[in-house]
Design a protein around this motif. Structure first.
Motif, PDB file in Angstrom:
ATOM      1  N   ARG A   7       0.855  -1.186   0.000  1.00  0.00           N
ATOM      2  CA  ARG A   7       0.000   0.000   0.000  1.00  0.00           C
ATOM      3  C   ARG A   7       0.892   1.237   0.000  1.00  0.00           C
ATOM      4  O   ARG A   7       1.780   1.372   0.825  1.00  0.00           O
ATOM      5  CB  ARG A   7      -0.900   0.028   1.230  1.00  0.00           C
ATOM      6  CG  ARG A   7      -1.814   1.259   1.276  1.00  0.00           C
ATOM      7  CD  ARG A   7      -2.595   1.353   2.564  1.00  0.00           C
ATOM      8  NE  ARG A   7      -3.435   0.205   2.798  1.00  0.00           N
ATOM      9  CZ  ARG A   7      -4.697   0.081   2.387  1.00  0.00           C
ATOM     10  NH1 ARG A   7      -5.251   1.055   1.705  1.00  0.00           N
ATOM     11  NH2 ARG A   7      -5.393  -0.996   2.654  1.00  0.00           N
ATOM     12  N   CYS A   8       0.612   2.118  -0.935  1.00  0.00           N
ATOM     13  CA  CYS A   8       1.376   3.366  -1.036  1.00  0.00           C
ATOM     14  C   CYS A   8       0.969   4.295   0.112  1.00  0.00           C
ATOM     15  O   CYS A   8      -0.215   4.486   0.361  1.00  0.00           O
ATOM     16  CB  CYS A   8       1.104   4.046  -2.379  1.00  0.00           C
ATOM     17  SG  CYS A   8       1.952   5.627  -2.558  1.00  0.00           S
ATOM     18  N   HIS A  10       1.400   7.449   0.177  1.00  0.00           N
ATOM     19  CA  HIS A  10       1.044   8.773  -0.343  1.00  0.00           C
ATOM     20  C   HIS A  10      -0.374   8.803  -0.916  1.00  0.00           C
ATOM     21  O   HIS A  10      -1.139   9.698  -0.600  1.00  0.00           O
ATOM     22  CB  HIS A  10       2.040   9.207  -1.422  1.00  0.00           C
ATOM     23  CG  HIS A  10       3.447   9.234  -0.934  1.00  0.00           C
ATOM     24  ND1 HIS A  10       3.916  10.180  -0.070  1.00  0.00           N
ATOM     25  CD2 HIS A  10       4.492   8.406  -1.172  1.00  0.00           C
ATOM     26  CE1 HIS A  10       5.182   9.957   0.207  1.00  0.00           C
ATOM     27  NE2 HIS A  10       5.561   8.872  -0.459  1.00  0.00           N
ATOM     28  N   CYS A  11      -0.711   7.846  -1.765  1.00  0.00           N
ATOM     29  CA  CYS A  11      -2.023   7.866  -2.436  1.00  0.00           C
ATOM     30  C   CYS A  11      -2.948   6.730  -1.969  1.00  0.00           C
ATOM     31  O   CYS A  11      -4.070   6.621  -2.456  1.00  0.00           O
ATOM     32  CB  CYS A  11      -1.847   7.795  -3.940  1.00  0.00           C
ATOM     33  SG  CYS A  11      -1.210   6.200  -4.538  1.00  0.00           S
ATOM     34  N   ASP A  12      -2.499   5.870  -1.051  1.00  0.00           N
ATOM     35  CA  ASP A  12      -3.258   4.709  -0.543  1.00  0.00           C
ATOM     36  C   ASP A  12      -3.594   3.701  -1.630  1.00  0.00           C
ATOM     37  O   ASP A  12      -4.507   2.900  -1.473  1.00  0.00           O
ATOM     38  CB  ASP A  12      -4.538   5.137   0.177  1.00  0.00           C
ATOM     39  CG  ASP A  12      -4.264   5.608   1.587  1.00  0.00           C
ATOM     40  OD1 ASP A  12      -3.217   5.225   2.150  1.00  0.00           O
ATOM     41  OD2 ASP A  12      -5.095   6.348   2.142  1.00  0.00           O
ATOM     42  N   GLY A  13      -2.886   3.740  -2.741  1.00  0.00           N
ATOM     43  CA  GLY A  13      -3.084   2.747  -3.785  1.00  0.00           C
ATOM     44  C   GLY A  13      -2.459   1.411  -3.387  1.00  0.00           C
ATOM     45  O   GLY A  13      -1.423   1.369  -2.725  1.00  0.00           O
ATOM     46  N   CYS A  30       5.599   3.700  -6.596  1.00  0.00           N
ATOM     47  CA  CYS A  30       4.169   3.408  -6.726  1.00  0.00           C
ATOM     48  C   CYS A  30       3.772   3.576  -8.187  1.00  0.00           C
ATOM     49  O   CYS A  30       4.092   4.591  -8.808  1.00  0.00           O
ATOM     50  CB  CYS A  30       3.365   4.364  -5.842  1.00  0.00           C
ATOM     51  SG  CYS A  30       1.582   4.214  -6.060  1.00  0.00           S
ATOM     52  N   TYR A  32       0.900   4.221  -9.354  1.00  0.00           N
ATOM     53  CA  TYR A  32      -0.195   5.173  -9.499  1.00  0.00           C
ATOM     54  C   TYR A  32       0.276   6.622  -9.396  1.00  0.00           C
ATOM     55  O   TYR A  32       0.036   7.427 -10.297  1.00  0.00           O
ATOM     56  CB  TYR A  32      -1.273   4.907  -8.443  1.00  0.00           C
ATOM     57  CG  TYR A  32      -1.800   3.489  -8.493  1.00  0.00           C
ATOM     58  CD1 TYR A  32      -2.509   3.021  -9.590  1.00  0.00           C
ATOM     59  CD2 TYR A  32      -1.565   2.611  -7.446  1.00  0.00           C
ATOM     60  CE1 TYR A  32      -2.970   1.716  -9.646  1.00  0.00           C
ATOM     61  CE2 TYR A  32      -2.028   1.309  -7.484  1.00  0.00           C
ATOM     62  CZ  TYR A  32      -2.732   0.868  -8.586  1.00  0.00           C
ATOM     63  OH  TYR A  32      -3.184  -0.419  -8.635  1.00  0.00           O
ATOM     64  N   CYS A  33       0.964   6.959  -8.291  1.00  0.00           N
ATOM     65  CA  CYS A  33       1.379   8.349  -8.103  1.00  0.00           C
ATOM     66  C   CYS A  33       2.859   8.565  -8.398  1.00  0.00           C
ATOM     67  O   CYS A  33       3.340   9.697  -8.321  1.00  0.00           O
ATOM     68  CB  CYS A  33       1.066   8.805  -6.675  1.00  0.00           C
ATOM     69  SG  CYS A  33       2.022   7.982  -5.395  1.00  0.00           S
ATOM     70  N   LYS A  34       3.581   7.505  -8.723  1.00  0.00           N
ATOM     71  CA  LYS A  34       5.001   7.545  -9.079  1.00  0.00           C
ATOM     72  C   LYS A  34       5.914   7.988  -7.936  1.00  0.00           C
ATOM     73  O   LYS A  34       7.076   8.265  -8.141  1.00  0.00           O
ATOM     74  CB  LYS A  34       5.258   8.455 -10.288  1.00  0.00           C
ATOM     75  CG  LYS A  34       4.401   8.147 -11.492  1.00  0.00           C
ATOM     76  CD  LYS A  34       4.642   6.775 -12.027  1.00  0.00           C
ATOM     77  CE  LYS A  34       3.829   6.609 -13.316  1.00  0.00           C
ATOM     78  NZ  LYS A  34       3.231   5.327 -13.447  1.00  0.00           N
ATOM     79  N   ALA A  35       5.397   8.071  -6.713  1.00  0.00           N
ATOM     80  CA  ALA A  35       6.217   8.450  -5.558  1.00  0.00           C
ATOM     81  C   ALA A  35       6.899   7.210  -4.992  1.00  0.00           C
ATOM     82  O   ALA A  35       6.424   6.088  -5.162  1.00  0.00           O
ATOM     83  CB  ALA A  35       5.350   9.100  -4.488  1.00  0.00           C
ATOM     84  N   THR A  37       7.699   4.793  -2.069  1.00  0.00           N
ATOM     85  CA  THR A  37       7.024   4.386  -0.833  1.00  0.00           C
ATOM     86  C   THR A  37       7.752   3.189  -0.236  1.00  0.00           C
ATOM     87  O   THR A  37       8.510   2.514  -0.919  1.00  0.00           O
ATOM     88  CB  THR A  37       5.542   4.064  -1.103  1.00  0.00           C
ATOM     89  OG1 THR A  37       4.880   3.818   0.137  1.00  0.00           O
ATOM     90  CG2 THR A  37       5.385   2.866  -2.006  1.00  0.00           C
TER      91      THR A  37
END
Length: 98
Positions: A7-8, A10-13, A30, A32-35, A37
């Motif tokens: 689970r990310c 930052h974005c909870d993806g 991640c 989804y948000c490319k950050a 994690t």
């Protein structure tokens, strides 16, 4: 390499990633948000396979209506009707056979 659910933060993806044991608690990107994690795996249930060997069958109409182990008026073999969903006073009741 095991597959983990992550689970990310930052974005909870939630995404799956193949991660080696050495890189397990490092950082991963991640999708989804490319950050970046933490690559900490989520606690998820494993796959459980159940095999049914015996299927419950009702013994009488009362168990069919009320479920397994139903007791009370109308559950005995000589009952006029097979219902446990009645409200009688016990006097001249065709279900209770009193």
């Amino acid at each position: 390499m095991p597959l983990y659910d992550i689970r990310c933060r930052h974005c909870d993806g939630i995404f799956e990633r193949l991660i080696t044991l050495q890189a397990l608690h490092g950082e991963t990107a991640c999708p989804y948000c490319k950050a970046m994690t933490a690559a900490a795996p989520m606690l998820t249930g494993g796959h459980v396979g159940l095999q049914v060997r015996h299927r419950w069958q009702p013994r009488n109409g009362a168990e069919q209506l009320a479920g397994q182990g139903a007791t009370g008026p109308g559950t005995h073999a000589g009952a006029g009707r097979s219902s446990v969903l009645h409200n009688c006073k016990g006097h001249s009741c065709s279900i209770c056979a009193t």
